[in-house]
Write a protein that holds these residues in place. Structure first.
Motif, short mmCIF file in Angstrom:
data_model
loop_
_atom_site.label_atom_id
_atom_site.label_comp_id
_atom_site.label_asym_id
_atom_site.label_seq_id
_atom_site.Cartn_x
_atom_site.Cartn_y
_atom_site.Cartn_z
N PHE A 190 -45.94 63.98 104.81
CA PHE A 190 -46.33 63.56 103.46
C PHE A 190 -47.79 63.12 103.34
N SER A 191 -48.49 62.93 104.47
CA SER A 191 -49.85 62.41 104.33
C SER A 191 -50.84 62.98 105.35
N GLN A 216 -45.63 71.44 85.42
CA GLN A 216 -44.42 71.93 86.07
C GLN A 216 -44.73 72.58 87.42
N ARG A 217 -45.81 73.31 87.48
CA ARG A 217 -46.18 74.00 88.73
C ARG A 217 -46.64 73.00 89.79
N ASP A 234 -33.76 62.38 88.79
CA ASP A 234 -34.72 61.29 88.61
C ASP A 234 -35.86 61.41 89.60
N TYR A 235 -35.56 61.81 90.84
CA TYR A 235 -36.62 62.01 91.83
C TYR A 235 -37.59 63.08 91.35
N TYR A 236 -37.06 64.18 90.83
CA TYR A 236 -37.95 65.25 90.35
C TYR A 236 -38.74 64.79 89.13
N SER A 285 -42.83 69.06 95.22
CA SER A 285 -41.44 69.02 95.70
C SER A 285 -41.28 69.76 97.02
N GLU A 286 -42.24 70.65 97.34
CA GLU A 286 -42.18 71.36 98.61
C GLU A 286 -42.94 70.63 99.72
N ILE A 287 -43.58 69.52 99.36
CA ILE A 287 -44.24 68.66 100.34
C ILE A 287 -43.41 67.39 100.53
#
Length: 207
Positions: A95-96, A9-10, A37-39, A16-18
């Motif tokens: 993202f990369s 979960q962490r 669904d994304y999460y 999710s913050e990236i």
């Protein structure tokens, strides 16, 4: 707090913050199943390979709407239709690989003038934008924005994909590819896979 998979979960929350999306976008607002669904993708792949996660994020319709590469079309000569560059820029910047070339410890690599070295330029964005063309809702029978199912990965329509040769970051050459019929998307998805692998293998992605 009582869940048996606290670490997962962490990690998903950190991802999710990236790999950010938001339902503040008008097109996604009111699509809670898509956001959930994304999460779920972030949770499911929290301990997996970042290359696979990057591909699944790139082809998720929530990301496709948020960063406007869902419904993105190849350039049409003589018209005002050009590939949208939004996602191409953000998959590199956020993202990369980031903006600057990095050492393994995350510090910036400096040029002979003492200034940091950029990882990409506008030409790289333009070429990468051509990769993310032809993608649309995976539940549809055609290249259309409706009906919408935000829980099905996007499919590619090669009719709207730029199947011509491309030169990506680091000089990676993508060949011309024969278009496939309907939503098979063989050419488009081959380009997407190659582009994601290229970014994943970049020495900046780790740090």
């Amino acid at each position: 707090r009582r869940s048996p998979d606290q670490l997962r979960q962490r990690v998903a929350f950190a991802l999710s913050e990236i790999l950010v999306v938001s339902d503040r976008s008008g097109a996604i607002e009111g699509a809670p199943f898509g956001m959930a669904d994304y999460y779920d993708v972030l949770q499911r792949e929290a301990f997996g390979n970042y290359r696979e996660l990057l591909y699944d994020v790139a082809t998720h319709p929530v990301m496709g709407i948020y960063l406007s590469h869902l419904g993105n079309q190849k350039q049409v000569p003589g018209s005002n239709i050009f590939p949208d560059e939004n996602f191409a820029r953000e998959i590199m910047q956020l993202f990369s690989i980031g903006l600057w070339q990095l050492n393994p410890d995350g510090s910036r690599i400096l040029g002979t003038n003492g200034q940091p070295l950029a990882t990409y330029n506008n030409g790289d964005i333009t070429e990468l934008a051509r990769v993310f063309t032809g993608l649309a809702f995976g539940n549809n029978a055609n290249f259309a924005l409706y009906p919408r199912d935000f829980t099905v990965p996007m499919k590619c329509w090669d009719e709207y994909h730029d199947c011509n040769p491309k030169t990506l970051l680091g000089g990676l050459q993508l060949p011309a590819r024969p278009p496939s019929p309907g939503n098979t998307g063989t050419a488009g998805l081959a380009d997407v896979n190659a582009a994601v692998s290229n970014l994943f293998a970049h020495p900046n992605t780790g740090p």
